[in-house]
Design a protein around this motif. Sequence first.
Motif, mmCIF file in Angstrom:
data_model
loop_
_atom_site.group_PDB
_atom_site.id
_atom_site.type_symbol
_atom_site.label_atom_id
_atom_site.label_comp_id
_atom_site.label_asym_id
_atom_site.label_seq_id
_atom_site.Cartn_x
_atom_site.Cartn_y
_atom_site.Cartn_z
ATOM 1 N N THR A 134 16.293 -7.191 45.595
ATOM 2 C CA THR A 134 17.113 -6.092 46.220
ATOM 3 C C THR A 134 18.495 -5.798 45.420
ATOM 4 O OG1 THR A 134 16.411 -7.207 48.443
ATOM 5 C CG2 THR A 134 18.097 -5.574 48.680
ATOM 6 N N GLU A 135 19.027 -6.620 44.872
ATOM 7 C CA GLU A 135 20.302 -6.467 44.397
ATOM 8 C C GLU A 135 20.131 -5.687 42.974
ATOM 9 O OE1 GLU A 135 23.292 -6.421 45.592
ATOM 10 O OE2 GLU A 135 22.134 -7.028 47.428
ATOM 11 N N LYS A 136 19.017 -6.060 42.151
ATOM 12 C CA LYS A 136 18.664 -5.232 41.045
ATOM 13 C C LYS A 136 18.310 -3.971 41.371
ATOM 14 C CE LYS A 136 17.916 -4.652 36.719
ATOM 15 N NZ LYS A 136 19.285 -4.507 35.941
ATOM 16 N N MET A 137 17.428 -3.672 42.469
ATOM 17 C CA MET A 137 17.146 -2.391 42.916
ATOM 18 C C MET A 137 18.323 -1.609 43.270
ATOM 19 S SD MET A 137 14.052 -1.638 42.626
ATOM 20 C CE MET A 137 14.065 -0.110 43.776
ATOM 21 N N ARG A 138 19.482 -2.206 44.171
ATOM 22 C CA ARG A 138 20.358 -1.393 44.239
ATOM 23 C C ARG A 138 21.125 -1.104 43.308
ATOM 24 N NH1 ARG A 138 23.422 -2.040 49.132
ATOM 25 N NH2 ARG A 138 22.525 -4.030 49.567
ATOM 26 N N SER A 139 21.408 -1.902 42.244
ATOM 27 C CA SER A 139 21.944 -1.476 41.062
ATOM 28 C C SER A 139 21.306 -0.333 40.127
ATOM 29 C CB SER A 139 22.476 -2.427 40.069
ATOM 30 O OG SER A 139 21.184 -2.937 39.412
ATOM 31 N N LEU A 140 20.018 -0.412 40.331
ATOM 32 C CA LEU A 140 19.304 0.617 39.497
ATOM 33 C C LEU A 140 19.288 1.907 40.074
ATOM 34 C CD1 LEU A 140 17.237 1.343 37.406
ATOM 35 C CD2 LEU A 140 15.230 0.347 38.966
ATOM 36 N N LEU A 141 19.315 2.013 41.549
ATOM 37 C CA LEU A 141 19.517 3.261 42.350
ATOM 38 C C LEU A 141 20.677 3.740 42.066
ATOM 39 C CD1 LEU A 141 17.473 2.263 45.798
ATOM 40 C CD2 LEU A 141 16.669 3.859 43.860
ATOM 41 N N THR A 142 21.833 3.226 41.899
ATOM 42 C CA THR A 142 22.947 3.811 41.678
ATOM 43 C C THR A 142 23.010 4.161 40.585
ATOM 44 O OG1 THR A 142 24.013 1.958 43.028
ATOM 45 C CG2 THR A 142 25.497 3.129 41.504
ATOM 46 N N GLU A 143 22.624 3.761 39.340
ATOM 47 C CA GLU A 143 22.525 4.144 37.741
ATOM 48 C C GLU A 143 21.528 5.207 37.632
ATOM 49 O OE1 GLU A 143 21.569 1.642 34.484
ATOM 50 O OE2 GLU A 143 21.634 -0.102 35.715
ATOM 51 N N LEU A 144 20.501 5.491 38.410
ATOM 52 C CA LEU A 144 19.743 6.591 38.662
ATOM 53 C C LEU A 144 20.545 7.759 39.071
ATOM 54 C CD1 LEU A 144 16.394 4.783 39.681
ATOM 55 C CD2 LEU A 144 16.922 5.860 37.364
ATOM 56 N N ARG A 145 21.228 7.611 40.200
ATOM 57 C CA ARG A 145 21.772 8.334 40.648
ATOM 58 C C ARG A 145 23.079 9.207 39.854
ATOM 59 N NH1 ARG A 145 22.572 12.748 42.027
ATOM 60 N NH2 ARG A 145 23.264 13.865 43.693
ATOM 61 N N GLU A 146 23.708 8.222 39.272
ATOM 62 C CA GLU A 146 24.861 8.772 38.345
ATOM 63 C C GLU A 146 24.174 9.586 36.972
ATOM 64 O OE1 GLU A 146 26.502 4.934 37.424
ATOM 65 O OE2 GLU A 146 27.831 4.818 39.208
ATOM 66 N N LEU A 147 22.900 9.303 36.646
ATOM 67 C CA LEU A 147 22.496 9.711 35.393
ATOM 68 C C LEU A 147 21.966 11.084 35.952
ATOM 69 C CD1 LEU A 147 21.325 9.601 32.777
ATOM 70 C CD2 LEU A 147 19.182 8.573 33.501
ATOM 71 N N GLY A 148 21.736 11.374 37.151
ATOM 72 C CA GLY A 148 21.548 12.878 37.615
ATOM 73 C C GLY A 148 20.207 12.846 38.299
ATOM 74 N N VAL A 149 19.394 11.786 38.682
ATOM 75 C CA VAL A 149 18.235 12.021 39.381
ATOM 76 C C VAL A 149 18.361 12.190 40.919
ATOM 77 C CG1 VAL A 149 16.378 10.300 40.320
ATOM 78 C CG2 VAL A 149 17.065 10.138 37.659
ATOM 79 N N VAL A 150 17.680 12.946 41.200
ATOM 80 C CA VAL A 150 17.645 13.178 42.943
ATOM 81 C C VAL A 150 16.465 13.001 43.704
ATOM 82 C CG1 VAL A 150 19.360 15.278 42.275
ATOM 83 C CG2 VAL A 150 16.828 15.736 42.202
ATOM 84 N N ASN A 151 15.238 12.870 42.957
ATOM 85 C CA ASN A 151 14.048 12.439 43.349
ATOM 86 C C ASN A 151 13.842 10.989 43.209
ATOM 87 O OD1 ASN A 151 13.853 15.023 44.666
ATOM 88 N ND2 ASN A 151 13.001 15.775 42.927
#
Length: 341
Positions: A50-67
Motif C-alpha cells: 500500500t505505501e509503495k502504491m501511495r508514493s507511486l500514485l503521488t509521483e504519477l500525479r506530479e508527472l502529469g498523469v490524470v488517468n
Amino acid sequence: MNQDMIVDHFYNIAYLNNVPVSVVIELSTRCNLRCEHCYLPNYHQSGMNTEKMRSLLTELRELGVVNVSFTGGEILLREDLFELIKIARNLHLRVFLLSNGTLLNQNKVERLAKLYISEFSTTMFSTQCEIHDSITTSKGSLDRLKQNLQMLKENNIRVQIKMPIMEFNSLCVDEVREYCEVNNFKFFASPMIYSKLDGNESPKCLRVHDNKLGTVVKKIDEMNNRKNKLIHETEVPCGALFYSFSIDSEGNVFPCNAFPYKVGSVFENTISDIWNHSESLKYIKSIKKSDLKHCPSCEFQSECERCPGMALLDKGDIFECDTFARSIAKLRVRNYCSNEM
C-alpha cells in the motif's frame, strides 16, 4: 464539439508534447477465474504494498498523469483496493477499474459510487451461461456478473463491457451488443487473441477460424463505424506510447501492458526518470513506421492495426509483422476498399 472529439484532441496534444497522461497499473496477478485466453503466465504475484502504491500514485500525479487504470489479475482480491482508489481520487486522478466483475456486492458497489470512479470495465463472452462459463472455467460466473452489473447500473457507475471474440463465442457478438444497448453499457469487441506474456502461444489456438473471421471483422467494424476510421494518423508505430505506459505488479515499467519490453523499475528509479531518461524507452519511441521490416511496402497497411507489442510476442522482434493484424487488415481491404474502386 462532441465528447469523442474532445477526448481525441486531448490525447493528440499529449502525443505531440510527449506528456504521460494515462497509466495502467497491475495490482496483482491473483485471480479467482482461469479464463482460457488469459495472457498472464502466472497467478501468484501479490503486487506492491500500500505505501509503495501511495508514493507511486503521488509521483504519477506530479508527472502529469490524470488517468489511472487498475488491472490484474482480479483487482477485488486486493484488500486495500478501496484505499488505493481513495488515494488516487484525493490526488484528483480519474480512476478506471478493470475487473471480471464476479466479486462485487452491494456494499462494494455503493463504496465505488461514493468514490466517483470514471468507469468499471469488465468482460463478457456471451449471454449464454454455457458459453461464458466455459471460457472463464467457472460455473455461475455469468450469473454473478450480470447481477453485479445491474447493481453498478443502479448506482450510476459507468460500465464498459469488452468482448474478446474466439471461435467458441464467435456467434455471440450480437447478443452481447444488444445486452449492452439495453443497459446503456459501452461495448467493445475484438478478435485479437495473442500469446501469453511469457511467450506461451496456447491462447492463439482459440482464435476465430479463417472461414468465420471475415464475417466477424465486418460485423465489428460496422458497429464501430470502422469504415470511416483512419488508423494510421502518426508516423510512429503506436502513438499511445508517447502519452501512456504501464507498470506491472512487481514494479516493472513497460511501454504498454501488451508490450513486454521492460524500460525501467519503480524500485530502481523514479517514474519521472524512467519517462524522461530511460534509454530503452527512448529507443522504442525513436522507431518510425518506415523502420519496420514489412509495413512500408505492405498493400494492407492502410487498414492494419499492427501492435508492436504483439509483433514482439509473436515473432520476438519489434520490427516484424504482426501477422494476425495483417490477416484482419487483408479482410478489411477485401470488405471495404475493393467496393469503393
